[in-house]
Design an enzyme around this catalytic site. Sequence first.
Site, PDB file in Angstrom:
ATOM      1  N   LEU A  79       4.883   7.039 -15.443  1.00 44.54           N
ATOM      2  CA  LEU A  79       3.583   6.419 -15.681  1.00 44.54           C
ATOM      3  C   LEU A  79       2.703   6.437 -14.442  1.00 44.54           C
ATOM      4  O   LEU A  79       1.481   6.378 -14.538  1.00 44.54           O
ATOM      5  CB  LEU A  79       3.768   4.970 -16.145  1.00 44.54           C
ATOM      6  CG  LEU A  79       4.632   4.767 -17.389  1.00 44.54           C
ATOM      7  CD1 LEU A  79       4.801   3.288 -17.677  1.00 44.54           C
ATOM      8  CD2 LEU A  79       4.026   5.482 -18.579  1.00 44.54           C
ATOM      9  N   GLY A  80       3.313   6.489 -13.289  1.00 45.23           N
ATOM     10  CA  GLY A  80       2.574   6.517 -12.035  1.00 45.23           C
ATOM     11  C   GLY A  80       3.492   6.985 -10.930  1.00 45.23           C
ATOM     12  O   GLY A  80       4.715   6.876 -11.031  1.00 45.23           O
ATOM     13  N   VAL A 129       6.712   4.810 -11.036  1.00 47.11           N
ATOM     14  CA  VAL A 129       6.842   3.895 -12.164  1.00 47.11           C
ATOM     15  C   VAL A 129       7.060   4.705 -13.431  1.00 47.11           C
ATOM     16  O   VAL A 129       6.308   5.634 -13.724  1.00 47.11           O
ATOM     17  CB  VAL A 129       5.595   2.997 -12.308  1.00 47.11           C
ATOM     18  CG1 VAL A 129       5.723   2.102 -13.532  1.00 47.11           C
ATOM     19  CG2 VAL A 129       5.417   2.146 -11.062  1.00 47.11           C
ATOM     20  N   ASP A 144      -4.037  -7.709  -1.517  1.00 39.48           N
ATOM     21  CA  ASP A 144      -4.516  -6.433  -2.064  1.00 39.48           C
ATOM     22  C   ASP A 144      -5.133  -6.652  -3.443  1.00 39.48           C
ATOM     23  O   ASP A 144      -4.846  -5.921  -4.391  1.00 39.48           O
ATOM     24  CB  ASP A 144      -3.374  -5.417  -2.138  1.00 39.48           C
ATOM     25  CG  ASP A 144      -3.890  -3.981  -2.278  1.00 39.48           C
ATOM     26  OD1 ASP A 144      -5.067  -3.737  -1.931  1.00 39.48           O
ATOM     27  OD2 ASP A 144      -3.128  -3.110  -2.727  1.00 39.48           O
ATOM     28  N   GLY A 176       3.838   7.846  -6.416  1.00 42.80           N
ATOM     29  CA  GLY A 176       3.292   7.675  -5.084  1.00 42.80           C
ATOM     30  C   GLY A 176       4.313   8.087  -4.048  1.00 42.80           C
ATOM     31  O   GLY A 176       5.411   8.528  -4.372  1.00 42.80           O
TER      32      GLY A 176
END
Length: 496
Positions: A130-131, A138, A244, A133
């Site tokens: 899903l994501g 994820v 953040d 980095g």
Amino acid sequence: MKSRFSSDSIFIQTDSQFWNDQWIQMKESDFKEDYFLIYSHNKKIYKNKVFKRHGPIIKKVKKNGLELWCDITNAMIETIQIQHVGLGLRITKNSYCLELFGYIDGWFKELKKFCIQKQIKNLYIISNKLGCGNFADVHRLIRKSDQKEFAVKIYDKKSHKFDSECIIKELEILRKMDHTNVITVLETFESQKSVFIVTELLNSGNLDHILSKTILTEDDAIKGIFKIIDALTYIHSKGVIHRDIKPENILFRKPNLEEMVISDFGLAEYHNDEGQYKYHRCGTVGNMAPEILKDQSYDYKADCYSVGIIFYQMLTQVQSPFIVEDYQETIQRNEQGLIDFSVVKSSSAVVNLLKQMLELDPYKRCSLQQARSNIIFKKFNRQTIIIKRKRFYQDQTASSYSSRSSSIYQSPMNQPSPPLPISPTYKYIGLQNLCSIPLRLRSNDRKLIPSPNKCNSGANSATLQLKLKNKNSNFKINQKNNITGMYSSICSNKAN
């Protein structure tokens, strides 16, 4: 009973005992009492014994009346079965373990939030990404028993960017959270190569995506920002600064403003009175409090400033009041707090609150508690606010991915001179992405990277188009395809 925690685990606590007899400040009425079978090594039989539990604390009473307790936070937990005895629960901490037999379902359901499990693939199917980095990915997670879907954040332990201390702190903070508008952690797994944090699956986009395709009325903006303020006030009550807060980290359970959820605690830190932190300069350019960029001490009001920026965006439909074509100038504008309030076409009460939240001087800035009690929220009602959206052509998918959603951990030791170092992977992706890179610097290493006003070196810039597109009121979101990419906002990426 002696056992052994895996030697490659990041959760080994060599300086702590299993049972303690020191007094702890907890109400006896908070503990739930249950009977379990335990094995007596002296008598070689199983016998009934009373155990009490509250959160991660387990207590027992010896025959002489001495009360012992243990904190099983980050202990390994697993279910076991022994013939003629039945189903049991094994809790392992360092080189000792506790085995309980009986009706363990309730205990296991509650304790797995605080403990570490093995063999995630025995219970779940790790599905599509899903994501992603530099620090964590994820994935969608499907439970085998009932096909229910979750999200799992996967950390690669073999990566040179892996930081076990930050993961343990993030887990500790997440476990403290119990609020409808704060993301929920469900359980944690660890293998030889990875750490897995399982959370609820939020598949209705993020606030950055919504703001880019939605016109919010003043009333909707007030109701939406109240939800964020209420959730952050709760987070602060736990002694935590998020550091953040930005639209990309505000996710949705359902496509309405009542269902906003604050996520990504990768940069969160416990507040201290000195206002100095191990990783001091944290946040995302365009959403950071100026005192952080100035390397000054800061507290909870840094989050209040970031919420003020979101409120500004909700009222004006502008991405950020600081973003301009040149990245270095964007940093300086953020540091100086240069905000044009003339573009805010709202009531005087709303503008006054916005100015109080975006006050440059943190001592004059209002706190979130003060903002929450402002007069504009008195007319707030709890009716669901359905977000109106702009229509798209059928061949277009409304992705909730935002180029500003990547969270990056910056290690100061190997970085060049710019005040907010940029990973090489972001070198040519434009200003919008450059301004999205959060930073976390150790306090002792901040001198290696000068403040923006002391640095003449520029960063890559790109033309930023701030003109708003025509906005209608009937945008229909494709939730099925929308989820992919959204979780980039909760990936705490790290770049050296």
